[in-house]
Design an enzyme around this catalytic site. Structure first.
Site, mmCIF file in Angstrom:
data_model
loop_
_atom_site.group_PDB
_atom_site.id
_atom_site.type_symbol
_atom_site.label_atom_id
_atom_site.label_comp_id
_atom_site.label_asym_id
_atom_site.label_seq_id
_atom_site.Cartn_x
_atom_site.Cartn_y
_atom_site.Cartn_z
ATOM 1 N N GLY A 113 60.135 -0.772 7.958
ATOM 2 C CA GLY A 113 60.774 -1.768 7.093
ATOM 3 C C GLY A 113 60.569 -1.478 5.619
ATOM 4 O O GLY A 113 60.830 -2.317 4.765
ATOM 5 N N ASP A 160 68.441 -1.830 0.600
ATOM 6 C CA ASP A 160 67.545 -0.673 0.649
ATOM 7 C C ASP A 160 68.104 0.520 -0.128
ATOM 8 O O ASP A 160 67.373 1.204 -0.846
ATOM 9 C CB ASP A 160 67.279 -0.248 2.098
#
Ligand code: PMV
Length: 330
Positions: A113, A160
């Site tokens: 993550g 991200d």
């Protein structure tokens, strides 16, 4: 030869609520994926990801003499599919297919993550493009890397890939199919200790699990999600003012609400409480949960030790402000 690095990220506040239109606050960290690219004259593509911290690979020779690589850890296959798609899109961008040697190395655990797949996509594309003597605008790089994530995963938020490209701290607010990303200027250094335990659930399953709860008892879940959104807004203000104490309190509340949504685990909770008991200003899980990472707002060695004693691995991180950069070339 060109070496590019791209940073990972943590979510300071707002994971899961961001799926329901609330804002999230993400911070790029000074832990990187490095990609070295060397053009080849024979048109071959050679990927060496030996140091990608990919565990569980076994290579065997079959009766016919073929080499078969097996893995019981999907991360290997998945990391390679990001690299493959990134090269394809980079080739389209420069409109040339040139063979390349790529060496990929990560300072972060894969699939935890921290945004390693996005950092791999960004660094691979940027290294390929620069090695061939071209350049790319960062907005275009972020857009193409987001495309890599969507093509490989089916769906992906641009968070991200944006963090891996631009670095810094971003306030992310979904708007329809897009997301508004505002750079945030921190009023102080944000010392973070990241604790990591193996994951027991995937992001996809956890998002689906929260969705089911939301649909079954919207009147209970909706206020939790809205409150997380409120915490993110207040967290941003605290960060801009440099109020670390308030940031810590808000992290603790955010963690309690994530636990209420059911995305924490006993092991993550243990790390979160161990960090607080050892003097962290605040701590919470970060990312989707189900194992994976937690963050503690602290730079104290006692907090690192407490996380380790509770069974977690430790990464110490600070803000990265550069995003993807060429660190070496010749
Ligand atoms: O584990 P990560 O960093 O990919 O976090 C996922 C964050 C979620 O809010 C749970 C999902 C999402 O797409 O925003």
């Amino acid at each position: 030869m060109v070496v590019v690095r791209a940073p990972g990220k943590v979510i300071l506040y707002g994971e899961h609520a961001v799926v329901y239109g609330e804002p999230a606050l993400a911070m790029a960290i000074n832990k990187y994926v490095y990609v070295t690219a060397r053009a080849r004259s024979d048109g071959k593509i050679n990927i060496n990801a030996r140091d990608l911290k990919l565990t569980g690979i076994s290579v065997t020779i079959s009766e016919g003499g073929d080499i078969i690589a097996r893995t019981d850890y999907g991360a290997v296959i998945s990391a390679l599919s990001y690299v493959k798609r990134a090269i394809e899109l980079a080739m389209e961008y420069v409109d040339k297919k040139v063979g390349i040697d790529l060496e990929i190395r990560s300072e972060m655990p894969v699939g935890a993550g921290l945004g390693t797949s996005a950092a791999v996509a960004v660094a691979t594309m940027y290294a390929y493009i620069r090695e061939l003597g071209y350049d790319i605008d960062k907005r275009e790089l972020a857009r193409l890397a987001w495309q890599v994530e969507r093509d490989v995963q089916g769906s992906a938020s641009p968070t991200d890939t944006t963090m891996a490209t631009f670095g810094g701290i971003m306030y992310v607010k979904p708007e329809g199919n897009n997301a508004v990303m505002e750079p945030v200027r921190p009023g102080t250094n944000v010392p973070l200790i990241i604790g990591y335990v193996p994951r027991v659930s995937t992001t996809k399953d956890l998002v689906a699990m929260v969705r089911r709860k939301y649909e079954i008892m919207r009147d209970v879940i909706e206020p939790i999600i809205r409150t997380i959104g409120l915490i993110t807004r207040k967290g941003r203000e605290a960060l801009e003012k440099g109020d670390l104490e308030l940031m810590g309190v808000l992290m603790n509340i955010n963690h309690g609400l994530l636990d209420a949504l059911g995305v924490s685990t006993r092991q993550l909770n243990e790390l979160v409480y161990a960090a607080r008991n050892a003097g962290a200003l605040g701590s919470k899980l970060t990312g989707a949960g189900g194992g994976g990472c937690m963050i503690a707002l602290s730079d104290r060695i006692e907090v690192e030790k407490a996380i380790e004693l509770t069974g977690g691995s430790v990464l110490k991180a600070a803000l990265d402000t550069n995003g993807a950069v060429v660190v070496d070339s010749n």
